[in-house]
Design an enzyme around this catalytic site. Structure first.
Site, short mmCIF file in Angstrom:
data_model
loop_
_atom_site.label_atom_id
_atom_site.label_comp_id
_atom_site.label_asym_id
_atom_site.label_seq_id
_atom_site.Cartn_x
_atom_site.Cartn_y
_atom_site.Cartn_z
N SER A 282 32.16 56.67 19.90
CA SER A 282 33.50 56.29 19.47
C SER A 282 34.52 56.90 20.41
O SER A 282 34.29 57.95 21.01
CB SER A 282 33.74 56.82 18.05
OG SER A 282 35.11 56.82 17.73
N GLU B 141 27.86 53.23 17.84
CA GLU B 141 28.62 54.42 18.19
C GLU B 141 28.05 55.63 17.47
O GLU B 141 27.56 55.51 16.34
CB GLU B 141 30.10 54.26 17.80
CG GLU B 141 30.83 53.26 18.66
CD GLU B 141 32.31 53.17 18.31
OE1 GLU B 141 33.04 52.61 19.12
OE2 GLU B 141 32.71 53.65 17.23
N CYS C 282 43.82 53.50 14.47
CA CYS C 282 43.75 54.95 14.28
C CYS C 282 44.50 55.70 15.40
O CYS C 282 44.42 55.35 16.56
CB CYS C 282 42.30 55.39 14.21
SG CYS C 282 41.45 54.74 12.76
N CYS D 220 42.10 46.23 16.63
CA CYS D 220 41.07 47.27 16.64
C CYS D 220 39.96 47.00 17.65
O CYS D 220 39.99 46.04 18.40
CB CYS D 220 40.54 47.48 15.23
SG CYS D 220 41.80 48.26 14.17
N ASP D 221 38.94 47.85 17.59
CA ASP D 221 38.05 48.13 18.71
C ASP D 221 37.51 46.93 19.48
O ASP D 221 37.75 46.78 20.67
CB ASP D 221 36.87 48.98 18.22
CG ASP D 221 37.30 50.36 17.80
OD1 ASP D 221 38.46 50.51 17.39
OD2 ASP D 221 36.48 51.28 17.86
N LYS D 222 36.73 46.08 18.85
CA LYS D 222 36.08 44.98 19.58
C LYS D 222 36.91 43.71 19.55
O LYS D 222 36.62 42.77 20.29
CB LYS D 222 34.69 44.69 18.98
CG LYS D 222 33.82 45.93 18.86
CD LYS D 222 33.77 46.74 20.13
CE LYS D 222 33.17 48.11 19.92
NZ LYS D 222 33.95 49.01 19.06
N ASP E 98 35.31 49.91 12.86
CA ASP E 98 34.27 50.82 13.34
C ASP E 98 34.16 52.07 12.48
O ASP E 98 33.07 52.61 12.30
CB ASP E 98 34.54 51.20 14.80
CG ASP E 98 34.06 50.13 15.77
OD1 ASP E 98 34.00 48.96 15.35
OD2 ASP E 98 33.76 50.46 16.92
#
EC number: 4.2.1.9
Length: 567
Positions: free
Chosen positions: A482, A456, A205, A133-135, A92
């Protein structure tokens, strides 16, 4: 410990892999397996799919080969035969503020679909999934709920915080540095120096952004082993956890413990409670409903708000606070956060987890080791949880804000609308200094259907923060934010503009009233005028004409459903 195959046979428990390997008719199948170098013994053992989301562009994923190797060692030790296969992932941070971000949320469905295809196509008996990570995390959890075969999730772990000029920094600091340069508060050479030190190495992150929130949620939900959310990527104990995950999935297979035994309404409520205590990303309001939906558990936004009013905010994590995931790890991790909530009678403890035991047993030895990082229940950072759901004539079906990252003076705000039909338009004026104190920036046609992909908005929120405007300017969108965003950033406004939601009817200069404590978001015009404006809205041409995003925009539902595909 090897899986007790004799017990499986005696109790009539069917291994799915028997469909692809047993009997005279499966001689061709076995022949192909032998081409991989497998022996009879390996073919006859249970088959465990090991989903590796490794790639070389996401720093949270570039070390996952080592994690996956450890998982496979554990599977072999437990008596299974591991089969590694890949899935995709989008970073992202790298996709932010350009067309790439349109593909981030849509990748979640592709990840779930690809795992389903591999698992069904090859008749795996169990799965260990390795995201970070995100998704990727919610995509894997969704696949687990759909497939309902024994599964353990083990993440790659968080990145360590960076160090710059005597303070700890992270990716959010760099994004805000861009705004600071634009506002003349930082030299470009300083930003270059910050860029070199903010992200020191592998891992998701280092703040409580979406990736780490979801890895912590996975642990709280019961689908990840203790430590899944907080053990740093660089530590040997992360490798040990991965090996344990491989071993543990064999125990789940033997005990026939499946994701839908773990992902139930009560465990979803536990996960939301932990989310509120952590002050997690607003994206959990998309992902938790989607994961629950995949497991056959239906929830709505009201559940988030009800739990938020009951659970205090116990951890002040970046981006809204000063602590990082490594601090949470040393303070006792997610198990310690859950221990605090359990002692306040805020969790259901009679729930099975991937440990093979119930949550009560898991928490028996949990301990808070730093009460500044994990506050006592009666001494929280805020009396309410990290997220709030706002409704009103501008968001009849709801919107979400990370209230734990909003300055006190912005908890209530009234100001004129500055209206933009894309993120790029808004960012251009923000960077040019055209947004002033008191404004309410409205970015629309960025929802799941209209974006498409629900981008985002970290660049505009970070620019506002870097300019020092996060305490005087609000930002509203039918897109999303985000986990690194802070300030009065209200997203997921539903219905979205592309569905002719009220946000599409906002005009430049309209007065918008935000009241987070009262959970309200209103456009200050009459009901009659709002209805007339909506009735007169023109059809808006899709921003894409071909490719996956066309199919996605036609299939996806609104943000208040978790942006799942329509039935």
């Amino acid at each position: 410990m090897e899986l007790n195959l004799r017990r499986f046979i005696q109790e009539g428990i069917n291994l799915l892999s028997e469909n692809a390997k047993s009997g005279m008719e499966r001689a061709p199948h076995r022949s192909l397996l032998r081409a991989n170098g497998l022996s009879d013994r390996e073919i006859n053992k249970p088959w465990v799919g090991v989903v590796n989301s490794f790639n070389e562009i996401i720093p949270g994923h570039n070390h996952l080969r080592k994690i996956t190797d450890a998982v496979k060692q554990g599977v072999i030790e437990g008596g299974g035969t591991p089969f590694e296969f890949p899935t995709i992932g989008v970073c992202d941070g790298i996709a932010m503020n350009h067309q790439g971000m349109k593909y981030s949320l849509p990748s979640r469905e592709l990840i779930a679909d690809s795992i389903e295809i591999m698992a069904k196509g090859h008749q795996f008996d169990a799965l260990v999934m390795v995201p970070n990570c995100d998704k990727i995390v919610p995509g894997m959890l969704m696949a687990a709920g759909r497939l309902n075969i024994p599964t353990v999730i083990v993440s790659g772990g968080p990145m360590m915080a960076g160090h710059w000029k005597g303070k700890r920094v992270d990716l959010k600091t760099v994004f805000e540095g861009v705004g600071a340069v634009a506002a003349g508060k930082m030299e470009e050479e300083e930003l270059r120096d910050l860029e070199l030190y903010a992200c020191p190495g592998s891992g998701s992150c280092s703040g409580m952004f979406t990736a780490n929130t979801m890895n912590c949620i996975t642990e709280a939900l019961g689908m990840g082993l203790p430590g899944n959310g907080t053990i740093p990527a660089v530590m040997g104990s992360r490798i040990a956890l991965a090996r344990k995950a491989g071993l543990q999935v064999m125990e789940l297979l033997e005990k026939d413990i499946r994701p839908r035994d773990i992902i139930v309404r009560e465990s979803v409520e536990n996960a939301i409670a932990v989310d509120m205590a952590l002050g997690g990303s607003t994206n959990t309001v998309l992902h938790i409903p989607a994961v629950a939906h995949a497991a056959g558990v239906e929830i709505d936004l009201n559940l988030f708000d009800r739990i938020s009013r009951q659970i205090p905010h116990l951890c002040s994590m970046s981006p809204g606070g000063e602590h990082f995931i490594e601090d949470l790890y040393y303070a006792g991790g997610i198990q310690a956060v859950m221990k605090v909530l359990a002692e306040a009678d805020k969790l259901n403890l009679d729930l099975i987890t991937v440990t093979g035991t119930d949550l009560r047993a898991n928490l028996a030895e949990a301990e808070v080791k730093d009460e500044e990082v994990i506050r006592p229940y009666n001494n929280p950072y805020h009396q309410e949880g990290g997220l709030a759901i706002l409704k009103g004539n501008l968001a009849p079906r709801g919107s979400v804000v990370k209230q734990s990252a909003v300055a006190d003076e912005m908890m209530q705000h009234t100001g004129p609308a500055r209206v933009f039909d894309s993120e790029e338009e808004a960012n251009e004026l923000i960077m040019a200094g055209k947004i002033v104190e008191g404004d309410v920036v409205v970015i629309r046609y960025e929802g799941p259907q209209g974006g498409p992909g629900m981008r985002e908005m970290l660049s505009p929120t970070s620019a506002l923060a870097g300019m020092g405007l996060d305490k005087s300017v609000a930002l509203l969108t039918d897109g999303r934010f985000s986990g690194a965003s802070r300030g009065s950033s209200i997203g997921h406004i539903s219905p979205e503009a592309a569905s002719k939601g009220p946000i599409a009817a906002v005009k430049e200069g309209d007065i918008i009233e935000i009241d987070i404590p009262a959970r309200s978001l209103n456009l200050k015009i009459s009901d009659e005028e709002l209805k007339e404006r909506i009735a007169n809205l023109k059809e808006v041409k899709s921003k894409v004409e071909d490719g996956y995003l066309v199919r996605y925009s036609e299939s996806v539902d609104s943000a208040d459903t978790g942006a799942v595909f329509k039935r």
